[in-house]
Design a protein around this motif. Structure first.
Motif: not given
Length: 364
Positions: A300, A257, A285-288, A276, A271
């Motif tokens: 990413l 995040t 910004l969130s990236w799982d 994301h 990604p």
């Protein structure tokens, strides 16, 4: 002056305790019990017993030991006089009869945290070593601060009154240790072995802290290229996450995040794995990411749409990481063996390790 007071009956049970500051573990009374064993008569127990961190001052009246715990040097006669006044108060309250006959004699259990008559068909003892790493990494990849908060949680379902010992390969790693009252502190102090009669069911055996930076291995790294330009409506965003010191274990549950600057209107990112999201209102910004495959590191990449006419931010955004690593204690702590005494059956024993991120930040 007096930190704690313990009342010990003729059976050797601590049946009453009072703490005026923080709670002192009952295991401090092990030093008193040793002195009691060496004395031929109860009256011969030394009135002042020094220990590495405390002084134990005691009086014996009405078949009861009144044991005061002192942390600093004080006039011993002053404390002993106070204990006699406590006994006199008890005697006034309970009458002229023997105080020792009126107060409890420990019929419930010798071990106050464990009920008697515990029975299980399957006898099992499980221990989870869980470490949480807090770290701040600067933009060049150097560690600014790093520390580990660790706990050992237990689930013990054993018949009878088992007496357990848990030893470590490298116990000197542990700093600022806090124990469950069941742990015999003197044994830990002298041998660095956890010796205890466990409570029944789930409990926290101990918590600890590792703060020496040379002992804290950083398990993951982030490569980043985040650039803003003056008088430009576009910015560049690129990050890659990889394992660093994981002893061959898989880094999973990775979540990245970042709070983007106010001037970022939107982000167009791709990604290599995972999902994301970017919230143009909160600028979060969130990236799982999921699991990290060392052969194909997750990345990413893309561009940022910036508000026209705004100058570039004073600071680049900070990247926050969440992750977990199964079967690894990042401090290097390792259980050597778990032994049981006092019962004849052989229990099933299991140890699990896990490392997870606490407040883990990478500055860009």
């Amino acid at each position: 002056m007096i930190h704690s007071l313990f009342l010990i009956n003729s059976s050797g049970d601590i049946f009453l305790e009072k703490h005026w500051k923080s709670v002192v573990s009952r295991s401090v009374c092990d030093y008193f019990f040793e002195a009691q064993e060496r004395a031929t008569e109860a009256e011969n127990v030394p009135p002042v017993i020094p220990t590495p961190h405390h002084y134990l001052l005691n009086v014996y009246r009405h078949k009861i030991f009144f044991v005061a715990v002192i942390q600093t040097e004080v006039p011993p006669l002053f404390v002993i006089e106070f204990l006699h006044r406590v006994v006199d108060t008890f005697q006034d309250y309970f009458g002229s009869t023997n105080v020792g006959d009126q107060l409890p004699t420990g019929q419930l259990s010798v071990v106050p945290w464990r009920r008697t008559g515990v029975k299980y068909t399957n006898n099992e003892a499980y221990f989870d070593v869980i470490e949480e790493i807090d770290a701040i990494i600067d933009k060049s990849g150097s560690t600014i601060t790093a520390e580990i908060q660790g706990v050992i949680d237990a689930c013990v379902k054993l018949t009878g009154m088992p007496d357990l010992t848990l030893s470590f390969m490298n116990p000197r790693l542990l700093d600022d240790v806090s124990f469950h009252p069941c742990v015999r502190f003197k044994r830990w102090e002298s041998e660095r072995i956890l010796s205890f009669i466990p409570p029944d069911g789930n409990f926290r055996l101990l918590s600890y802290h590792v703060s020496a930076q040379n002992l804290v291995a950083i398990p993951v790294y982030v490569k980043h290229n985040i650039s803003f330009r003056d008088s430009s409506s576009l910015g560049r965003f690129e990050i890659t996450v990889g394992p660093k010191q994981t002893m061959g274990k898989t880094v999973e549950g990775v979540m990245v995040t970042s709070q983007m600057p106010k001037g970022v209107l939107n982000m167009s990112l791709t990604p290599s794995q995972g999902m994301h999201t970017f919230d143009p209102v909160t600028k979060l910004l969130s990236w799982d990411v999921g699991k990290i495959n060392p052969q194909k590191l997750p990345s990413l990449k893309g561009t940022m749409s910036l508000q026209a006419g705004t100058s570039k931010p004073d600071e680049n955004p900070t990247i926050n990481l969440q992750f977990k690593i199964q079967q690894l204690a990042i401090s290097g702590l390792k259980v050597n063996r778990l032994d049981m005494y006092g019962e004849k059956y052989k229990p099933f024993k299991g140890i699990k390790y896990m490392t997870k991120a606490g407040k883990f930040q990478v500055r860009t």
